[in-house]
Write an enzyme that holds these catalytic residues in place. Structure first.
Site, PDB file in Angstrom:
ATOM      1  N   HIS A   1      -3.731  -5.364   0.980  1.00 32.50           N
ATOM      2  CA  HIS A   1      -3.504  -5.746   2.375  1.00 32.50           C
ATOM      3  C   HIS A   1      -3.922  -7.202   2.528  1.00 32.50           C
ATOM      4  O   HIS A   1      -4.799  -7.676   1.829  1.00 32.50           O
ATOM      5  CB  HIS A   1      -4.356  -4.890   3.312  1.00 32.50           C
ATOM      6  CG  HIS A   1      -3.934  -3.462   3.346  1.00 32.50           C
ATOM      7  ND1 HIS A   1      -2.774  -3.046   3.948  1.00 32.50           N
ATOM      8  CD2 HIS A   1      -4.498  -2.351   2.834  1.00 32.50           C
ATOM      9  CE1 HIS A   1      -2.658  -1.738   3.822  1.00 32.50           C
ATOM     10  NE2 HIS A   1      -3.692  -1.284   3.142  1.00 32.50           N
TER      11      HIS A   1
ATOM     12  N   CYS B   1       0.833  -1.215   0.000  1.00 30.73           N
ATOM     13  CA  CYS B   1       0.000   0.000   0.000  1.00 30.73           C
ATOM     14  C   CYS B   1       0.868   1.265   0.000  1.00 30.73           C
ATOM     15  O   CYS B   1       1.534   1.550  -0.969  1.00 30.73           O
ATOM     16  CB  CYS B   1      -0.969  -0.043   1.178  1.00 30.73           C
ATOM     17  SG  CYS B   1      -2.323   1.137   0.972  1.00 30.73           S
TER      18      CYS B   1
END
Ligand code: SF4
Lengths: 603, 272
Positions: free
Chosen positions: A543, A441
């Site tokens: 994630h 991310c």
């Protein structure tokens, strides 16, 4: 519609079925569900206690049954079948069928009981207690849901419908055997942005930024209570039990009247309460008695029991004290629970809190401890492998590691500036080609060449920032938008499945790199992430990408230099086993009859 | 006497700060902790062993550490517990099987009386929480000292994990009624944020218990060696010269304390 009727006709002919473990989608709602009516004979019932009208993609509305658990209760299925038989109904179009539902509801539709687990402090063990009770009740065949009115957390997950809720409620839902946790279980999520400001998420969507004063001054008395009430009611209408989790201590008398996380929520949900006290730091009896006596009278009446939690050593040494506490407080101690040695992701990162390093395996993984690190539970599955994971802030340590991970962050631009100032950026770049480097991310965004923030949406002012230049990618923040969704993907290199979820602002706009994953969602397919195998560089927005063995094993194989067998354990399965062990510890130390009595279940 | 509402509440440090405060005013001061459960010990110049916390507190007073400052030291090791009396190993017991309470209490009183006769002030530190109702009859370091020597006491409560009002009130409630008059005040320790947010809670607490709030100490990332030491240390003193670094930190903390606490009221309490 016609094909549904055909399926219903088949179901009617087949009769009672029970849980269908052979079905690839099983359980579609909850562990132990009855699958007699996979297709519902009442569809569309238009009963908003059970389903809901939602907008359809083609315009208009469509009846949505995804939240209906009623039709999957065994007693309901048996009743419907017996009515079919009694009335001689064999045709799914029979006009008498809709009349059976109100009767079934009259007999079996009950508002569930809510039970609130309060903690005398933060870290009292509320969330594990909720998880344990969810698992215990689910194993006994009850339908149970977790609920936390307001959670302050940096670790969130994305639900199947694309809402963001706290990771810990997802874990508790898993303990409850629920297939698809949803935002009702954590309707208010506060994501701290700085020391005093939080982003407030309501029902899984961004609602606004609030500081402490405005939150308690405007949000709580404004929309707050209603949000808590409607979501608690939603769950109570569907589940036998709603196990609620408080936040911090309920006895903060300086904010007592503005609380919607503890007694405020208990009142709104009409919940009885149990107080959990962590005995580890001492003063447990004082915490217990003081908490109880500082509650207002109307709230104290809800408090039905105390759990002394996390006892190391011989629990019997607490018994005298527990009896005296009962006498003074007038509330029973339901159990003295020993320290449970289980491996579960926890909010305060029990895995990491106060410790810089976890595990003692051979592969040494450096996780860059960004000042605004977020979603660090992404790293938890590494503990299943032969690894030592260390949070690193000092760039001089970097050369000693076999792999480097740059985790997610609440603020990519500011943490990138920290990377450069601290010398961490140069230290990581110097390892390019020597050890595998993974950015997740925000960490992935940093690995790129350029980060453009022309409106100052991520940083404090507009600007263009030079990234680490490990990938030839560019990221841009051009509007205040956020991508939140669940993805199912395959690792392109091996073709193995990976699940993950995206939560980020800032989109990749230029990409000269080979993709790492192929995402194949229900309604869209696209390439995701970047990879340069020859230089051992990996980056992704997903994630949770380490949860399944496929990517974890692949990534660590670059680090292991042939040493150590990298395992294949499935993280979810490991968590599930640990939840069972946790439930065992609680079940054997609690007075279960008293607990079931509080829940209104008589033996 | 500084009593903690839990382990790690900050009483060792508060006692050290108060030692420093008195010493800086020219009061001849000694630290005292009747009984210490600790792994870290210090060897005094007389060749006796005492808890590290009392050694540091002695330096804060500008005094030489002595065995009377910590007459009973319990050092757990493996499943055993080494009992050190007046600085010398006395016995080994298995954990859970406690050494003779009365004998240890007698040692403690003797040491305390000797310090009081030689110093103008003795700053005492309790052990763990004084409200462990499962241990009351074996606890000599807290209320037993307070009661039998009439020592005025102040509660130190850690707010970091929340529940601070509950634990102050609960501790006060669990202290036998006839001893409560010796609990004179409380300090809220390790607060982050604007202390005015706490005001309504503090006022209510003062009303309920009659104890005076002596102030709210802000969170300071300074940790001192030792405090009920079985807990893992959070935060550490860096650098080679531990003692020098400690003194610097302590002076810094004393500044903070003088800004945040009502030191005059504390002095009045200490004065009897
Ligand atoms: S909401 Fe439930 S009962 Fe109603 S049509 Fe859907 S599945 Fe059937």
């Amino acid at each position: 519609m016609r094909s549904i009727k055909k399926k219903v006709a088949e179901e009617m002919k087949r009769g009672h079925r029970g849980p269908d473990a052979g079905c690839p989608y099983h359980p579609s709602h909850f562990k132990g569900q009855d699958c007699t009516f996979c297709y519902c004979p009442f569809y569309p019932c238009n009963d908003t206690d059970l389903g809901a009208d939602i907008g359809s993609k083609r315009g208009g509305t469509v009846w949505d049954c995804t939240d209906c658990l009623f039709i999957h209760r065994t007693n309901v299925c048996r009743f419907i079948l017996s009515e079919f038989e009694r009335q001689g109904i064999t045709d799914p179009g029979d006009p008498r069928i809709p009349g059976i539902l109100p009767e079934a509801k009259r007999r079996f539709f009950r508002t569930g009981r809510a039970l609130m687990i309060l903690g005398a402090t933060s870290d009292a063990g509320k969330s594990v207690t909720v998880a344990a009770l969810c698992r215990i009740l689910s194993r006994k065949g009850h339908l149970v849901a977790p609920f936390k009115a307001q959670n302050m957390s940096l670790n969130s997950r994305v639900t199947r419908k694309g809402h963001e809720i706290a990771m810990i409620q997802v874990l508790q839902a898993m303990a409850a055997g629920i297939k698809n946790p949803d935002y009702h279980m954590n309707p208010i999520l506060l994501k701290p942005k700085g020391d005093t400001v939080s982003q407030v998420m309501v029902e899984g969507r961004p609602f606004g930024d609030y500081d402490v004063g405005r939150y308690y001054g405007e949000f709580v008395p404004g929309p707050g209570r209603e949000i808590v009430k409607r979501n608690a009611d939603f769950l109570k209408a569907r589940y036998d039990f709603v196990i609620m989790e408080g936040a911090g201590s309920p006895a903060e008398i300086n904010i007592y009247d503005r609380d919607i996380a503890n007694m405020g929520a208990a009142r709104l949900a009409d919940a009885d309460c149990i107080l959990v006290v962590n005995v580890e730091w001492g003063g447990a009896f004082a915490y217990a008695l003081g908490t109880l006596e500082l509650l207002e009278d109307q709230d104290r009446r809800r408090l039905k029991g105390i759990i002394l939690n996390n006892v190391r050593g011989d629990p019997s040494r607490m018994e005298d004290g527990a009896r005296r506490l009962e006498e003074i407080a007038g509330v029973p101690v339901l159990g003295i629970v020993p320290h449970a040695d289980v491996r579960l992701p926890t909010e305060d990162s029990g895995s990491f809190r106060g410790r810089d390093s976890v595990g003692s395996g051979r592969i040494k993984v450096a996780a860059i401890k960004l000042p605004r690190i977020a979603n660090f539970t992404d790293l938890d599955p590494l503990f299943l492998e032969d690894t030592t994971v260390k949070f690193v802030t000092d760039p001089r340590e970097i050369p000693g590691f076999d792999a480097i991970i740059i985790p997610g962050t609440k603020n990519t631009v500011e943490d990138l500036a920290w990377m450069k100032e601290s010398g961490m950026a140069d230290a990581v770049k110097a390892m390019k080609g020597k050890v595998p480097i993974l950015g997740i991310c925000g960490g992935y965004q940093m690995m790129g060449r350029t980060l453009r923030d022309p409106k100052g949406l991520e940083g404090s002012r507009p600007g263009t920032h030079e990234g680490l230049g490990l990938f030839d990618t560019e990221t841009e923040w051009d509007e205040y938008s956020k991508r939140v969704r669940q993805d199912s993907a395959v690792l392109i290199s091996t073709g193995e499945p990976v699940d993950g979820y995206e939560i980020h602002m800032g989109m990749k706009v230029r990409d000269g790199e080979a993709p790492l994953f192929r995402v194949d969602n229900f309604n869209e397919s696209f390439d995701e992430g970047s990879v340069r195998e020859d230089e051992m560089l990996f980056g992704s927005y997903l994630h949770g990408l380490l949860d399944r063995p496929a990517f974890r094993r692949y990534f660590l194989s670059f680090a292991s230099s042939g040493e150590g067998e990298v395992g294949t354990e499935d993280y979810d399965r490991d968590v599930d086993e640990n939840l069972d062990r946790l439930a065992d510890v609680f079940e054997s130390s609690l007075d279960m009859d008293a607990l079931m009595g509080i829940l209104g279940v008589r033996p | 006497m500084f009593l903690g509402t839990s382990s790690g509440a900050g009483k060792t440090t508060m006692a050290a700060v108060y030692c420093r405060h008195l010493a800086s005013k020219g009061v001849r001061t000694a630290p005292f902790k009747a009984s210490n459960l600790s792994l870290n010990s210090y060897a005094t110049s007389e060749g006796g062993e005492i808890g590290m916390g009392q050694a540091f507190q002695a330096w804060a007073c500008g005094a030489e550490p002595s065995v009377e400052m910590n007459p009973v030291l319990l050092k757990p090791s493996g499943g055993r517990m080494q009992v050190i009396l007046r600085g010398r190993p006395f016995a080994e017991a298995s954990v859970g099987q406690d050494p003779d309470t009365e004998m240890m209490a007698a040692e403690a009183f003797r040491a305390f009386d000797s310090l009081s006769s030689r110093y103008d002030a003795v700053v005492c530190e309790g052990s763990g929480s004084p409200a462990e109702i499962n241990l009351l009859d074996r606890d000599i370091a807290n209320m037993r000292m307070v009661r039998e020597r009439g020592i005025p006491a102040v509660l130190v409560a850690d707010i970091e994990r929340g529940g601070v009002f509950a634990v102050i009130y609960g501790t006060w409630r669990l202290i036998p009624e006839e001893d409560r008059h010796l609990l004179r005040g409380f300090i809220i320790n390790r607060f982050r944020g604007d202390p005015s947010l706490l005001r309504s809670g503090i006022e209510r607490m003062e009303e309920l218990t009659g104890m005076k709030c002596l102030g709210v100490m802000p969170y300071a990332d300074l940790r001192f060696p030792e405090e009920d030491s079985l807990s893992e240390g959070r935060g550490r003193l860096e650098g080679g010269d531990l003692r020098g670094a400690f003194m610097d930190n302590l002076d810094e903390l004393l500044e903070i304390a003088r800004e945040s606490l009502d030191m005059r009221a504390l002095d009045r309490i200490a004065g009897g």
